[in-house]
Design a protein around this motif. Structure first.
Motif, short mmCIF file in Angstrom:
data_model
loop_
_atom_site.label_atom_id
_atom_site.label_comp_id
_atom_site.label_asym_id
_atom_site.label_seq_id
_atom_site.Cartn_x
_atom_site.Cartn_y
_atom_site.Cartn_z
N SER A 81 -5.49 -1.60 -4.59
CA SER A 81 -6.68 -1.24 -3.82
C SER A 81 -7.21 -2.46 -3.07
CB SER A 81 -7.77 -0.69 -4.75
OG SER A 81 -7.37 0.51 -5.33
N LEU A 106 -7.55 -3.18 1.00
CA LEU A 106 -8.81 -3.60 1.62
C LEU A 106 -8.65 -4.92 2.38
CD1 LEU A 106 -11.29 -2.67 -1.25
CD2 LEU A 106 -10.93 -1.46 0.92
N ALA A 141 -10.05 2.95 -0.24
CA ALA A 141 -11.03 3.83 -0.89
C ALA A 141 -10.34 5.00 -1.58
CB ALA A 141 -12.04 4.34 0.13
N LEU A 142 -9.34 5.56 -0.91
CA LEU A 142 -8.60 6.67 -1.51
C LEU A 142 -7.89 6.22 -2.78
CD1 LEU A 142 -7.61 9.59 -1.39
CD2 LEU A 142 -5.73 8.80 0.04
N THR A 143 -7.32 5.03 -2.74
CA THR A 143 -6.61 4.52 -3.91
C THR A 143 -7.56 4.29 -5.08
OG1 THR A 143 -4.94 3.49 -2.52
CG2 THR A 143 -5.13 2.65 -4.76
N ARG A 145 -7.46 -4.51 5.72
CA ARG A 145 -8.43 -3.74 6.50
C ARG A 145 -8.05 -2.26 6.60
NH1 ARG A 145 -11.77 -7.58 9.61
NH2 ARG A 145 -10.86 -9.62 9.22
N ARG A 146 -7.35 -1.80 5.60
CA ARG A 146 -6.99 -0.38 5.50
C ARG A 146 -8.01 0.27 4.55
NH1 ARG A 146 -1.19 0.28 3.86
NH2 ARG A 146 -1.65 2.41 4.47
N TYR A 147 -9.23 0.39 5.06
CA TYR A 147 -10.36 0.79 4.23
C TYR A 147 -10.21 2.22 3.69
CZ TYR A 147 -12.20 -3.42 6.32
OH TYR A 147 -12.37 -4.71 6.72
N ARG A 148 -9.72 3.12 4.50
CA ARG A 148 -9.56 4.51 4.04
C ARG A 148 -8.53 4.58 2.90
NH1 ARG A 148 -8.37 8.30 8.70
NH2 ARG A 148 -10.45 7.58 9.21
N ALA A 149 -7.41 3.91 3.07
CA ALA A 149 -6.38 3.90 2.03
C ALA A 149 -6.89 3.19 0.77
CB ALA A 149 -5.11 3.24 2.53
N GLY A 190 -10.31 7.69 -5.28
CA GLY A 190 -9.48 8.87 -5.46
C GLY A 190 -8.77 8.86 -6.80
#
Length: 129
Positions: free
Chosen positions: A89, A93, A102-104, A96-100, A107
């Motif tokens: 995670s 971050l 957060a999902l990791t 800068r892959r914030y969506r991935a 989620g």
């Protein structure tokens, strides 16, 4: 758990769980086409589901038997990996892959709790059957 053999059994089961995680992770990582940590996610979800299932079945006995500590804390504790999920995670971050990221992190937490709850429900059902 007062049985002296149980510590050794839990340690051996933990080693087996870690080896199983390595095998599953290696196999899935050769197939993946993405940077998303699918192997770690799958390992943690299946481990949560199985621990919930074992716990649901064990609660039917009115206590926490030694086999639950060995299989749950040892085997599945060695199989699942919170620390790897946390590092993956943070790595996302940092990229800068914030969506991935957060999902990791979020989620996995939500999915892990849901998987453990589903396992408990199935374990209760199996116990009653």
């Amino acid at each position: 758990m007062n049985q002296p053999w149980a510590l050794l059994a839990a340690a051996l089961a933990g080693g087996a769980g870690a080896a199983l995680r390595f095998a599953v992770d290696s196999a899935l990582n050769t197939l993946r086409r993405t940077d998303f940590p699918i192997a770690t996610s799958l390992v943690n979800l299946t481990g949560s589901l199985l621990l919930g299932l074992l716990t649901g079945v064990a609660l039917g006995h009115g206590n926490s038997p030694a086999w639950l500590t060995i299989a749950g804390g040892g085997l599945l504790g060695g199989y699942t990996t919170f620390s790897a999920a946390a590092v993956e995670s943070v790595r996302l971050l940092e990229q800068r892959r914030y969506r991935a990221g957060a999902l990791t992190s979020l989620g996995m937490l939500i999915a892990g709790v849901l998987a453990a709850g589903a396992g408990l429900l199935v374990g209760y059902w199996l116990r009653a059957a």
